[in-house]
Motif scaffolding. Structure first.
Motif, PDB file in Angstrom:
ATOM      1  N   VAL A  92       5.218  67.111 -23.938  1.00  0.00           N
ATOM      2  CA  VAL A  92       4.476  67.984 -24.839  1.00  0.00           C
ATOM      3  C   VAL A  92       3.512  67.120 -25.641  1.00  0.00           C
ATOM      4  CG1 VAL A  92       4.626  69.645 -26.736  1.00  0.00           C
ATOM      5  CG2 VAL A  92       6.459  69.546 -25.013  1.00  0.00           C
ATOM      6  N   ALA A  93       2.218  67.326 -25.468  1.00  0.00           N
ATOM      7  CA  ALA A  93       1.219  66.552 -26.208  1.00  0.00           C
ATOM      8  C   ALA A  93       0.776  67.317 -27.441  1.00  0.00           C
ATOM      9  CB  ALA A  93       0.018  66.238 -25.330  1.00  0.00           C
ATOM     10  N   VAL A  94       0.481  66.579 -28.509  1.00  0.00           N
ATOM     11  CA  VAL A  94       0.032  67.154 -29.772  1.00  0.00           C
ATOM     12  C   VAL A  94      -1.397  66.698 -30.040  1.00  0.00           C
ATOM     13  CG1 VAL A  94       0.383  67.151 -32.266  1.00  0.00           C
ATOM     14  CG2 VAL A  94       2.360  67.284 -30.728  1.00  0.00           C
ATOM     15  N   VAL A  95      -2.302  67.671 -30.187  1.00  0.00           N
ATOM     16  CA  VAL A  95      -3.701  67.384 -30.526  1.00  0.00           C
ATOM     17  C   VAL A  95      -4.237  68.507 -31.412  1.00  0.00           C
ATOM     18  CG1 VAL A  95      -4.250  66.063 -28.429  1.00  0.00           C
ATOM     19  CG2 VAL A  95      -4.524  68.546 -28.422  1.00  0.00           C
ATOM     20  N   ASP A  96      -5.379  68.262 -32.052  1.00  0.00           N
ATOM     21  CA  ASP A  96      -6.101  69.363 -32.689  1.00  0.00           C
ATOM     22  C   ASP A  96      -6.657  70.278 -31.608  1.00  0.00           C
ATOM     23  OD1 ASP A  96      -5.666  68.648 -35.338  1.00  0.00           O
ATOM     24  OD2 ASP A  96      -7.506  67.462 -35.473  1.00  0.00           O
ATOM     25  N   HIS A  97      -6.892  71.544 -31.959  1.00  0.00           N
ATOM     26  CA  HIS A  97      -7.275  72.502 -30.923  1.00  0.00           C
ATOM     27  C   HIS A  97      -8.596  72.135 -30.261  1.00  0.00           C
ATOM     28  CE1 HIS A  97      -6.670  76.177 -28.747  1.00  0.00           C
ATOM     29  NE2 HIS A  97      -7.936  76.516 -28.980  1.00  0.00           N
ATOM     30  N   SER A  98      -9.513  71.550 -31.002  1.00  0.00           N
ATOM     31  CA  SER A  98     -10.802  71.168 -30.425  1.00  0.00           C
ATOM     32  C   SER A  98     -10.669  70.030 -29.418  1.00  0.00           C
ATOM     33  CB  SER A  98     -11.773  70.748 -31.535  1.00  0.00           C
ATOM     34  OG  SER A  98     -11.262  69.633 -32.241  1.00  0.00           O
ATOM     35  N   GLU A  99      -9.515  69.371 -29.394  1.00  0.00           N
ATOM     36  CA  GLU A  99      -9.273  68.256 -28.480  1.00  0.00           C
ATOM     37  C   GLU A  99      -8.529  68.686 -27.206  1.00  0.00           C
ATOM     38  OE1 GLU A  99      -8.869  65.354 -32.395  1.00  0.00           O
ATOM     39  OE2 GLU A  99      -7.103  65.853 -31.210  1.00  0.00           O
ATOM     40  N   PHE A 100      -8.243  69.977 -27.102  1.00  0.00           N
ATOM     41  CA  PHE A 100      -7.605  70.520 -25.907  1.00  0.00           C
ATOM     42  C   PHE A 100      -8.665  71.211 -25.052  1.00  0.00           C
ATOM     43  CE2 PHE A 100      -5.235  74.261 -24.002  1.00  0.00           C
ATOM     44  CZ  PHE A 100      -4.756  73.533 -22.921  1.00  0.00           C
ATOM     45  N   GLY A 101      -8.576  71.035 -23.733  1.00  0.00           N
ATOM     46  CA  GLY A 101      -9.580  71.618 -22.848  1.00  0.00           C
ATOM     47  C   GLY A 101     -10.803  70.743 -22.702  1.00  0.00           C
ATOM     48  N   VAL A 102     -10.684  69.484 -23.136  1.00  0.00           N
ATOM     49  CA  VAL A 102     -11.770  68.514 -23.019  1.00  0.00           C
ATOM     50  C   VAL A 102     -11.762  67.939 -21.603  1.00  0.00           C
ATOM     51  CG1 VAL A 102     -12.629  66.296 -23.896  1.00  0.00           C
ATOM     52  CG2 VAL A 102     -11.632  67.970 -25.474  1.00  0.00           C
ATOM     53  N   ASP A 103     -12.936  67.632 -21.084  1.00  0.00           N
ATOM     54  CA  ASP A 103     -13.034  67.008 -19.765  1.00  0.00           C
ATOM     55  C   ASP A 103     -12.617  65.548 -19.895  1.00  0.00           C
ATOM     56  OD1 ASP A 103     -13.619  66.223 -17.231  1.00  0.00           O
ATOM     57  OD2 ASP A 103     -15.792  66.465 -17.401  1.00  0.00           O
ATOM     58  N   VAL A 104     -11.394  65.239 -19.476  1.00  0.00           N
ATOM     59  CA  VAL A 104     -10.836  63.892 -19.626  1.00  0.00           C
ATOM     60  C   VAL A 104     -10.975  63.131 -18.308  1.00  0.00           C
ATOM     61  CG1 VAL A 104      -8.758  62.540 -20.102  1.00  0.00           C
ATOM     62  CG2 VAL A 104      -9.199  64.652 -21.387  1.00  0.00           C
ATOM     63  N   PRO A 105     -11.697  62.019 -18.288  1.00  0.00           N
ATOM     64  CA  PRO A 105     -11.744  61.188 -17.076  1.00  0.00           C
ATOM     65  C   PRO A 105     -10.344  60.687 -16.748  1.00  0.00           C
ATOM     66  CG  PRO A 105     -13.403  60.501 -18.691  1.00  0.00           C
ATOM     67  CD  PRO A 105     -12.482  61.452 -19.393  1.00  0.00           C
ATOM     68  N   ARG A 106     -10.031  60.600 -15.464  1.00  0.00           N
ATOM     69  CA  ARG A 106      -8.656  60.224 -15.138  1.00  0.00           C
ATOM     70  C   ARG A 106      -8.588  59.234 -13.994  1.00  0.00           C
ATOM     71  NH1 ARG A 106      -4.653  64.597 -13.299  1.00  0.00           N
ATOM     72  NH2 ARG A 106      -3.407  62.732 -13.259  1.00  0.00           N
TER      73      ARG A 106
END
Length: 218
Positions: free
Chosen positions: A177-191
């Motif tokens: 379970v990851a914890v972030v601010d809502h604006s940090e969820f749904g971000v295009d994360v390079p992987r």
């Protein structure tokens, strides 16, 4: 071919670092009152997620200044009747180990200034992640951002990625379970293939399951 692979890997790392800088700058701009409000909302949603589970033991973290969830998250979980375990950074390029959290009086500052529990007579040294997996099924972890498919962006040290690759290899990753601010969820994360993926994201706006293959719009 190898040079092309190296260039592609370097491009991913550069994109990650650029995204880290942008998110860190955004976190620094959040005022103290707003940070407290978001952390309280995150704690409420996290407790709602954990409520009703027979497993009353959870691995968590004590947030650094400005990090979603806040330094008080372990106390919030403990006050709710949960047994809480926190990570210990054993050294460079090694997976995390763990100790039980017994309250703020038992905290010391470890590597990178991160709050870590002190040893106890029952646990004179930290236990490994493999041993933790026999005690805990839910692991609450920090992140800078999470894509909708669960790809997690960390601070860059690779400690969580190394830690959870051990469990994935054993077929027992637990519930991440990851914890972030809502604006940090749904971000295009390079992987890359080494990045940890999470099943659930808790933000100040609620609880969100991730879905493999569901990437953020590019």
């Amino acid at each position: 071919m190898r040079h092309e692979t190296d260039r592609a890997a370097q491009a991913v790392q550069e994109a990650k670092q650029e995204l880290r800088q942008r998110i860190r700058a955004g976190r620094r701009s959040v005022l103290a009152d707003e940070r407290s409000r978001r952390d309280a909302a995150i704690a409420d949603h996290l407790l709602a997620l954990l409520e009703g589970h027979t497993d009353r033991t959870v691995a968590a973290f004590a947030g650094l200044p400005g990090e979603p969830g806040g330094a008080g998250l372990p106390d919030t979980l403990r006050d709710a009747g949960l047994e809480v375990w926190l990570p210990v950074v054993p050294g460079p390029a090694r997976p995390l180990s763990w100790l039980p959290y017994r309250g703020s009086h038992s905290i010391r500052r470890g590597t990178f200034g991160i709050a870590e529990p002190s040893e106890t007579p029952e646990f004179p040294s930290p236990i490994s992640t493999v041993d933790l997996s026999g005690r805990v099924s839910t692991l609450v972890i920090p992140a800078l951002a999470v894509d909708r498919d669960g790809t997690r962006l960390g601070q860059g040290g690779g400690y969580y990625d190394r830690t959870f690759s051990i469990l994935t290899g054993r077929g027992e990753p637990g519930r991440l379970v990851a914890v972030v601010d809502h604006s940090e969820f749904g971000v295009d994360v390079p992987r890359t293939g080494h990045d940890a993926s999470v099943q659930i994201v808790v933000t100040n706006s609620g609880i969100f399951p991730t879905s493999a293959g569901n990437r953020a719009p590019r």
